[in-house]
Motif scaffolding. Structure first.
Motif, PDB file in Angstrom:
ATOM      1  N   LEU A 474       0.827  -1.145  -0.068  1.00 21.24           N
ATOM      2  CA  LEU A 474       0.086  -0.015  -0.123  1.00 21.24           C
ATOM      3  C   LEU A 474       0.765   1.345   0.020  1.00 21.24           C
ATOM      4  N   ARG A 475       2.235   1.052   0.226  1.00 20.37           N
ATOM      5  CA  ARG A 475       2.980   2.266   0.202  1.00 20.37           C
ATOM      6  C   ARG A 475       2.768   3.204  -1.160  1.00 20.37           C
ATOM      7  N   GLU A 476       2.327   4.290  -1.085  1.00 17.73           N
ATOM      8  CA  GLU A 476       2.065   5.227  -2.054  1.00 17.73           C
ATOM      9  C   GLU A 476       0.796   4.700  -3.009  1.00 17.73           C
ATOM     10  N   GLN A 477       0.174   3.598  -2.601  1.00 18.14           N
ATOM     11  CA  GLN A 477      -0.822   2.955  -3.155  1.00 18.14           C
ATOM     12  C   GLN A 477      -2.314   2.971  -2.524  1.00 18.14           C
ATOM     13  N   ILE A 532     -18.312   5.134   6.654  1.00 19.34           N
ATOM     14  CA  ILE A 532     -18.357   5.272   8.080  1.00 19.34           C
ATOM     15  C   ILE A 532     -17.231   6.112   8.570  1.00 19.34           C
ATOM     16  N   TYR A 533     -17.323   6.998   9.315  1.00 15.94           N
ATOM     17  CA  TYR A 533     -16.306   8.033   9.818  1.00 15.94           C
ATOM     18  C   TYR A 533     -15.078   7.874   9.301  1.00 15.94           C
ATOM     19  N   PRO A 534     -15.322   8.510   7.777  1.00 14.19           N
ATOM     20  CA  PRO A 534     -14.107   8.038   6.785  1.00 14.19           C
ATOM     21  C   PRO A 534     -13.166   9.466   6.594  1.00 14.19           C
ATOM     22  N   ILE A 535     -12.045   9.126   6.006  1.00 14.20           N
ATOM     23  CA  ILE A 535     -11.257  10.143   5.349  1.00 14.20           C
ATOM     24  C   ILE A 535     -11.535  10.351   4.086  1.00 14.20           C
ATOM     25  N   LEU A 536     -11.872  11.330   3.818  1.00 16.87           N
ATOM     26  CA  LEU A 536     -12.513  12.013   2.292  1.00 16.87           C
ATOM     27  C   LEU A 536     -11.729  12.901   1.892  1.00 16.87           C
ATOM     28  N   ASP A 537     -10.869  13.566   2.562  1.00 17.29           N
ATOM     29  CA  ASP A 537      -9.945  14.884   1.986  1.00 17.29           C
ATOM     30  C   ASP A 537      -8.525  14.689   2.475  1.00 17.29           C
ATOM     31  N   PRO A 538      -7.829  13.914   1.609  1.00 16.22           N
ATOM     32  CA  PRO A 538      -6.318  13.450   2.355  1.00 16.22           C
ATOM     33  C   PRO A 538      -5.441  14.694   2.457  1.00 16.22           C
ATOM     34  N   ALA A 539      -5.799  15.686   1.392  1.00 16.12           N
ATOM     35  CA  ALA A 539      -4.760  16.727   1.420  1.00 16.12           C
ATOM     36  C   ALA A 539      -4.919  17.649   2.667  1.00 16.12           C
ATOM     37  N   ALA A 540      -6.416  17.776   3.068  1.00 19.16           N
ATOM     38  CA  ALA A 540      -6.615  18.429   4.097  1.00 19.16           C
ATOM     39  C   ALA A 540      -6.247  17.666   5.616  1.00 19.16           C
ATOM     40  N   TRP A 541      -6.393  16.301   5.363  1.00 22.00           N
ATOM     41  CA  TRP A 541      -5.846  15.112   6.407  1.00 22.00           C
ATOM     42  C   TRP A 541      -4.476  15.456   6.713  1.00 22.00           C
ATOM     43  N   ALA A 542      -3.759  15.568   5.794  1.00 25.25           N
ATOM     44  CA  ALA A 542      -2.235  15.597   5.684  1.00 25.25           C
ATOM     45  C   ALA A 542      -1.726  17.292   6.134  1.00 25.25           C
ATOM     46  N   ASP A 543      -2.720  18.207   6.137  1.00 27.05           N
ATOM     47  CA  ASP A 543      -2.470  19.564   6.408  1.00 27.05           C
ATOM     48  C   ASP A 543      -3.128  20.156   7.616  1.00 27.05           C
ATOM     49  N   GLY A 544      -3.315  19.285   8.738  1.00 25.73           N
ATOM     50  CA  GLY A 544      -3.418  19.673   9.936  1.00 25.73           C
ATOM     51  C   GLY A 544      -5.055  19.616  10.431  1.00 25.73           C
ATOM     52  N   GLU A 545      -5.699  18.721   9.417  1.00 31.19           N
ATOM     53  CA  GLU A 545      -6.996  18.315   9.902  1.00 31.19           C
ATOM     54  C   GLU A 545      -7.460  16.993  10.433  1.00 31.19           C
ATOM     55  N   THR A 546      -6.393  16.568  11.306  1.00 35.80           N
ATOM     56  CA  THR A 546      -6.383  15.331  11.903  1.00 35.80           C
ATOM     57  C   THR A 546      -5.461  15.429  13.163  1.00 35.80           C
ATOM     58  N   HIS A 547      -5.428  14.211  13.980  1.00 38.08           N
ATOM     59  CA  HIS A 547      -4.642  14.492  14.987  1.00 38.08           C
ATOM     60  C   HIS A 547      -3.267  14.103  14.914  1.00 38.08           C
ATOM     61  N   ASP A 548      -2.146  14.280  15.631  1.00 39.36           N
ATOM     62  CA  ASP A 548      -0.753  14.370  15.536  1.00 39.36           C
ATOM     63  C   ASP A 548      -0.507  12.917  15.105  1.00 39.36           C
ATOM     64  N   PHE A 549      -0.712  11.794  15.650  1.00 45.22           N
ATOM     65  CA  PHE A 549      -0.402  10.541  15.313  1.00 45.22           C
ATOM     66  C   PHE A 549      -0.196  10.345  14.023  1.00 45.22           C
ATOM     67  N   GLU A 550      -1.493  10.740  13.277  1.00 43.43           N
ATOM     68  CA  GLU A 550      -1.526  10.301  11.927  1.00 43.43           C
ATOM     69  C   GLU A 550      -1.285  11.276  10.866  1.00 43.43           C
ATOM     70  N   SER A 551      -0.814  12.575  11.402  1.00 47.36           N
ATOM     71  CA  SER A 551      -0.834  13.456  10.373  1.00 47.36           C
ATOM     72  C   SER A 551       0.001  13.310   9.300  1.00 47.36           C
ATOM     73  N   GLN A 552       1.026  12.558   9.608  1.00 50.67           N
ATOM     74  CA  GLN A 552       2.095  12.412   8.517  1.00 50.67           C
ATOM     75  C   GLN A 552       1.919  10.758   7.735  1.00 50.67           C
ATOM     76  N   TYR A 553       0.974  10.275   8.123  1.00 55.66           N
ATOM     77  CA  TYR A 553       0.776   9.100   7.383  1.00 55.66           C
ATOM     78  C   TYR A 553       0.382   9.006   6.044  1.00 55.66           C
ATOM     79  N   PRO A 554      -0.321   9.971   5.524  1.00 60.93           N
ATOM     80  CA  PRO A 554      -0.519   9.874   4.090  1.00 60.93           C
ATOM     81  C   PRO A 554       0.973  10.159   3.333  1.00 60.93           C
ATOM     82  N   ARG A 555       2.155  10.424   3.895  1.00 57.37           N
ATOM     83  CA  ARG A 555       3.324  10.549   3.353  1.00 57.37           C
ATOM     84  C   ARG A 555       3.734   9.330   2.544  1.00 57.37           C
ATOM     85  N   SER A 556       3.534   7.989   3.472  1.00 57.86           N
ATOM     86  CA  SER A 556       3.844   6.877   3.107  1.00 57.86           C
ATOM     87  C   SER A 556       2.618   6.157   2.179  1.00 57.86           C
ATOM     88  N   LEU A 557       1.497   6.553   2.467  1.00 56.60           N
ATOM     89  CA  LEU A 557       0.173   6.114   2.003  1.00 56.60           C
ATOM     90  C   LEU A 557       0.023   6.608   0.533  1.00 56.60           C
TER      91      LEU A 557
END
Length: 661
Positions: A474-477, A532-557
């Protein structure tokens, strides 16, 4: 002769209220004196987590009355929230984290004066305040050592984490300065310390952004000084591309740790002064993803043996002889052992489930090899003849890659379908996405299969349980491999004549909600979807719209946002609402800080007026993962109502779902 009725119309005793009442499982086992303690779900009590003790006579008893809620919010997903001990005078002493204010409390449950819990830590008004997890009691020092997560500002990323010592006398309850910091704060994330048997060394795990703990972590080792400091911390194992999810000690003071250095999480001994030794090298997992602080896949016994949870896909409890590498599995029907183990003398206690039983507390006597259920026993709320019979399947996806899945065909002893008819099927995408769908009894699945709707749980590429290579597909996929793998399973079920190709649905929560939404965007395979309680906007999610733990998870995903912004736009369900033509149901907790409702609301705003039938249910008081019985009931009924409407099912026992366009 069994009466016939169309798939999806079968009557079932497994109702939504019954399913909701049995939601959740025991967690965070521990031994206090001669008693086994754990946290337990209470869906009917607002979804709180109770702390339960097992008395010597076999009676289960709540340690704390409602509304005490034993749950930590460190890294939002939490961690071990309690520690207990028996003092020299025989009295029981407990430290725990209370969910609403996240303070640590001390409590003496057997005290004759009946005094309630007293706070040990202060309340902070900065950001999300102070949070605590993974406590280790040090009564000889009058302290509890644990992870401190401290907000330093209003943003989710304004946070620091250290190992800290909290005085047990309550002197820090109003005075933050009385908390001693033991680690230096140079690492973004830390686990609680694991002390050597002589108390002279401490080991813990640390990692930093942008890595997640399944990407790479370090094992830090420090000396414990006479005045209670951690001196000379040094890295002795792990690294940027080596994941260590747990550390511990042998009874004779040698360091143990899990590592995926060979591509599989295996157990190692040593590392303080040289190359660690693999104790049972196998192409299977002896560990898992560290989503919460304080998970345990192994526990050493006093006799030198080690209890381990291991397997490929399904898991077993085994007893490992580290000198010979011999591994003997406990007998029993269980196919999934949770990452929580405790030992007491020659006994090992864990939490396990099977396709015919929910999670229960199980004890293994290593002297006799006998296993028995000692707590939270599974009791069939209905005749088990209504439970589904899972099929463990391996499908073939793009590039001939293997895809692991559990297929649950419709099953009901009271009904059969007319000849020549095919059932509707719902493809379930698990959360994480670095997670796993376990092979266990799930009444939510039975709720659908007993009504004539099949379910297929897909452990798509990126799932845990099958080694690092499978995990890193799933890395970058993300938004590609997960979508393709779910679609490959759905198509295979239709092509082989198992599922009705015109009545396929996709559903998932959290990262599974992303996969469900992305599947509706990027394929025309599904007749509808439940998001169900989804991630729908990964750019916003990676730019401060989530908690700290997963805030940079999209870099690998997905990749670094600043380097591949077009990839984020292409993968984002929010950016391609115009491609969705299938009806969908969106379920959201209004207190969710991981996948915030703002994303769901933007998604709905773009959907409005497009003519696509959709429904939105938002639940007050619910965060990431529904816990309240009334919420779970309403969500299940709404999902079934979506399928009734979309698949044309003949049933009238669920409230109609009001759809917008």
């Amino acid at each position: 002769m069994t009466p016939t009725a169309a798939y999806g119309s079968w009557p079932s005793p497994i109702g939504a209220a019954l399913t909701a009442a049995h939601d959740g499982r025991p967690e965070y086992l521990g031994v206090v004196g001669d008693e086994v303690w754990w946290t337990a779900p209470r869906p009917a009590e607002g979804g709180r987590r109770a702390l339960v003790r097992l008395r010597p006579d076999g009676t289960e008893e709540s340690v704390l009355p409602s509304p005490w809620n034993v749950r930590s919010r460190v890294i939002e997903y939490g961690g071990r929230p309690w520690a207990g001990t028996v003092r020299a005078d025989g009295s029981t002493f407990l430290v725990f984290c209370h969910l609403p204010d996240q303070r640590l409390y001390a409590y003496e449950p057997d005290a004759p004066d009946g005094a309630g819990p007293r706070p040990l830590t202060p309340v902070s008004t900065t950001g999300d305040g102070l949070r605590w997890a993974d406590p280790v009691l040090r009564p000889e020092r009058g302290e509890v050592w644990c992870v401190l997560e401290e907000s330093t500002g209003p943003a989710p990323s304004d946070v620091r984490r250290v190992i800290a010592a909290v005085p047990l006398d309550g002197s820090a309850a109003e005075d933050r300065s009385r908390v001693r910091e033991l680690s230096d704060g140079r690492h973004r994330f830390v686990t609680g310390p694991r002390l050597s048997p002589d108390g002279r060394r401490a080991a813990w795990i640390a990692w930093d952004h942008p890595r997640m703990p399944w990407d790479g972590t370090e094992v830090l080792l420090a000396d414990v000084t006479e005045d209670g400091r951690l001196a000379g911390p040094r890295t002795v194992a792990g690294g940027p591309e080596e994941s260590v999810p747990q550390v511990g000690w042998t009874p004779d003071g040698r360091l143990l740790h899990l590592s995926d250095r060979t591509g599989w999480w295996n157990l190692y001994r040593g590392a303080e002064d040289g190359e660690p030794v693999a104790l049972c090298p196998r192409p299977e997992e002896f560990g898992g993803a560290l989503w919460r602080i304080g998970l345990t896949w192994f526990q050493p016994l006093d006799n030198g043996l080690v209890a381990v949870v291991h397997g490929k896909g399904a898991t077993a409890l085994g007893i490992l002889d580290p000198e010979t590498g011999e591994l003997v599995d406990a007998a029993g029907p269980w196919t999934e052992w949770a990452a929580t183990l405790a030992v007491h003398g020659t006994r090992v206690v864990g939490v396990a489930a099977s396709p015919r039983s929910a999670y229960e507390v199980v004890e293994l006597d290593t002297r006799t090899g006998r296993t028995r259920v000692i707590g939270s026993p599974h009791r069939d709320p209905v005749d088990p003849a209504y439970y589904p019979e899972p099929q463990i399947r391996t499908f073939t996806g793009p590039d001939d890659r293997e895809i692991h899945a559990h297929v649950y065909p419709p099953h009901n002893p009271d009904r059969a379908a007319p000849g020549g008819h095919l059932p509707p099927y719902v493809i379930w995408a698990h959360g994480g996405p670095t997670g796993h769908a376990p092979l266990v009894l799930d009444l939510e699945i039975a709720y659908f299969t007993s009504r004539g709707i099949g379910v297929a749980e897909v452990n798509y590429g990126g799932s845990t349980g099958y080694g690092r290579d499978y995990r890193e597909r799933l890395r970058e996929q993300w938004g590609v491999v997960d979508v393709e793998d779910c679609a490959a399973v759905a198509r295979a079920l239709a092509d082989e004549g198992t599922a009705d190709p015109a009545r396929l649905a996709i559903r998932g929560g959290s990262a599974g909600g992303w996969t469900a939404a992305a599947s509706l965007v990027h394929t025309d395979l599904y007749a509808c979807g439940t998001i169900i309680y989804p991630i729908l906007d990964p750019a916003a999610w990676a730019d401060g719209e989530t908690h700290d733990f997963e805030s940079q998870y999209p870099r690998s995903l997905i990749g670094p946002l600043d380097e591949v912004p077009a990839r984020y736009r292409e993968r984002s369900p929010l950016e391609h609402v115009d491609r969705i033509s299938a009806p969908f149901l969106l379920l959201q907790g209004l207190d969710d800080v991981i996948c915030p409702p703002a994303q769901a609301e933007r998604f709905l705003a773009k959907t409005a007026g497009r003519g696509v039938p959709h429904a939105y249910l938002a639940f007050e008081g619910e965060g990431h993962g529904f816990r309240r019985a009334d919420t779970v009931k309403r969500a299940l009924e709404a999902e079934l109502a979506l399928y009734v409407r979309t698949f044309g099912l003949d049933r009238f026992d669920v409230p109609a779902l009001e759809m917008r366009k």
